[in-house]
Design a protein around this motif. Structure first.
Motif, PDB file in Angstrom:
ATOM      1  N   GLN A 112      37.743  55.292  54.787  1.00 56.72           N
ATOM      2  CA  GLN A 112      37.460  53.860  54.799  1.00 56.72           C
ATOM      3  C   GLN A 112      37.730  53.243  53.440  1.00 56.72           C
ATOM      4  O   GLN A 112      37.183  53.666  52.429  1.00 56.72           O
ATOM      5  N   ASN A 166      27.559  51.045  56.401  1.00 61.59           N
ATOM      6  CA  ASN A 166      28.828  50.421  56.037  1.00 61.59           C
ATOM      7  C   ASN A 166      28.683  49.559  54.788  1.00 61.59           C
ATOM      8  O   ASN A 166      29.469  49.677  53.838  1.00 61.59           O
ATOM      9  N   ASN A 181      32.616  51.873  62.477  1.00 62.06           N
ATOM     10  CA  ASN A 181      31.161  51.821  62.627  1.00 62.06           C
ATOM     11  C   ASN A 181      30.696  52.212  64.025  1.00 62.06           C
ATOM     12  O   ASN A 181      29.504  52.410  64.252  1.00 62.06           O
ATOM     13  N   ARG A 190      33.174  58.692  54.998  1.00 60.40           N
ATOM     14  CA  ARG A 190      33.865  57.426  54.785  1.00 60.40           C
ATOM     15  C   ARG A 190      34.739  57.452  53.534  1.00 60.40           C
ATOM     16  O   ARG A 190      35.683  56.656  53.413  1.00 60.40           O
TER      17      ARG A 190
END
Length: 496
Positions: free
Chosen positions: A83, A156, A117, A79
């Motif tokens: 992200q 997350n 996700n 991530r």
């Protein structure tokens, strides 16, 4: 709900008004292609893993459930370059009669609904169909997949918490390092690890639709959600009200005088080093990436990784991470003072040369950290050198093309209240930086021996490095042709 939909509509309008919107539309096809490639990669591994343990004493899903925490740790690391924290424009809405807590809630809900996700389901769905369905039917598959999705939600919000804290103070990197270090110690030091047993129990609970397992998982999600809500609200308030630390004293300022011998390029190398090492945002990103590289290097050297593809991925990740963090938005930081740069002839060309020299030299850091793994025989010396040359050669060549098209200023001050959404082209370059080298490796390994593949990567890297002067000149000339369009974009996207 109305506020959520309205802010979502505002976000789409902001993206359309982005100076790079047209380029983002052009890149969508290639982004979808890279996503399809990685999805196929995960489906292949999920299917292969399902058949790999046939005839063993334990079922495949028992073995995978025992390693769920390892998959979550890998998901956390992947991530980092892709992200972003959910930095919806908060500042304009603070003037409206809307509670700050409601705005933060919308940020967190949007983060939980992120399609990222769901990406690991490409691995777990075929695996569950081939293994779980034989014993528990369709219901077992559905509850297992639902449980995996809840674990990804935990990851997350855990990632969001760590990323937010690290953006405020780099020492918070010790939080995920300490947590994963403690988990690793609990896994491998005791003869009968309670971590493996706990992970297996959780996986079994999902398959059997155990209410306590699902209630406990949802409780963890709620706890992390509330923690994120409190931390982000506090940091957004501090940033909007310009709460600054005033106790920091500068004891030593380096002028990097050894770079004076390189003339104008040396001056811009000094400028780049000052940008990276003095600006808080750049410095924290640099330190965070360095911490991840140290962690991955230690994992390569001191853990038993039997799959060569995984070792190659980690080695490539170490070399590529710095480039993705800083070169995908190349010229974005300079957008804050682009007018001054354009006042001098060929200053952009010297700047590009300086950037290439700095980030190429930066590859020595992961190289030195991974040398112990090569000495211990975990990876080959030639493989280490081939990636060391290929990344700053071919991959950096691709990333520097963004200097022509990037025309969005990256703010040097705001961390939480600016829109931090990468354009389609930037996301494409980030995906390609990982996907293309791995795809080339897969194809070359299929046709050639390992040593031949390493030599091919080495030669490709050397060709692009030795010809860097010519393709950097080409990038500069194309930038100059677009200079007025780019300068207008930089001005329009500056924070006011």
């Amino acid at each position: 709900m109305n506020l959520f939909l309205e802010l979502r509509r505002h976000g789409k309008l902001a993206d359309k008004r982005n100076p790079m919107y047209e380029k983002s539309r052009f890149a969508k096809f290639w982004i979808y292609l890279m996503i399809a490639f990685w999805a196929g990669y995960l489906i292949f591994f999920g299917t292969s893993f399902a058949f790999a343990f046939e005839g063993e004493a334990k079922e495949a899903y028992h073995i995978l459930n025992a390693g769920l925490l390892f998959i979550l740790a890998l998901d956390f690391l992947t991530r980092l370059p892709f992200q972003k924290t959910p930095t919806q424009e908060v500042k304009p809405y603070m003037l409206l009669p809307i509670k700050r807590s409601r705005l933060i809630d919308i940020l967190l809900i949007r983060s939980g609904m992120d399609t990222y996700n769901l990406f690991w389901l490409f691995f777990f769905v075929p695996f569950a169909i081939l293994t779980v369905a034989r014993f528990y039917g369709v219901t077992g598959v559905i509850t297992y997949i639902l449980g995996i999705w809840l674990l990804m939600l935990i990851n997350n919000y855990w990632f969001l918490l760590c990323r937010t804290l690290m953006s405020e103070r780099f020492l918070w990197l010790l939080l995920p390092v300490g947590v994963y270090g403690a988990i690793a110690a609990a896994m491998f030091i005791p003869e009968h690890s309670p971590v493996f047993e706990f992970s297996t129990t959780v996986g079994e609970g999902f398959i059997q639709a155990d209410p306590l397992t699902f209630i406990g998982t949802v409780a963890v999600i709620a706890l992390l959600y509330l923690t994120d809500r409190m931390v982000i609200s506090h940091m957004v308030y501090n940033e909007i009200n310009k709460v600054e630390e005033t106790t920091v004293q500068v004891k030593h300022v380096s002028e990097y005088r050894f770079l004076e011998r390189y003339g104008q390029v040396g001056e811009y190398m000094r400028l780049e080093l000052k940008l990276l090492l003095r600006n808080k945002i750049c410095k924290r990103a640099l330190y965070s990436a360095g911490g991840v590289v140290v962690m991955f290097s230690a994992m390569i050297a001191f853990t038993d990784i039997h799959q060569e593809n995984m070792r190659n991925f980690w080695v490539m990740y170490n070399y590529t991470l710095f480039g993705i963090l800083f070169l995908s938005t190349i010229m974005g930081y300079e957008g804050n003072y682009i007018d001054g740069l354009m006042s001098r002839k060929e200053s952009i060309y010297a700047l590009l040369q300086a950037k290439y020299a700095i980030y190429t030299a930066g590859q020595l850091f992961p190289l030195l950290l991974m040398l112990p793994a090569a000495i211990m025989g975990k990876i080959s010396f030639m493989g280490l050198i081939s990636w060391f040359l290929f990344i700053p050669g071919f991959v950096y060549f691709c990333m520097f093309q963004m200097a022509v098209y990037n025309n969005k200023t990256t703010d040097l001050n705001n961390k939480m209240t600016q829109r931090n959404v990468g354009t389609g082209m930037q996301n494409l370059i980030s995906f390609a930086a990982f996907g293309v080298p791995l795809l080339m490796l897969f194809v070359l390994d299929f046709f050639f021996e390992k040593a031949t593949t390493e030599w091919i990567f080495t030669i490709i890297g050397l060709i692009f490095i030795t010809t860097s002067r010519f393709w950097l000149k080409n990038v500069y000339q194309r930038f100059i042709k677009r200079r007025y369009v780019n300068m207008e974009g930089f001005r329009n996207s500056r924070q006011r």
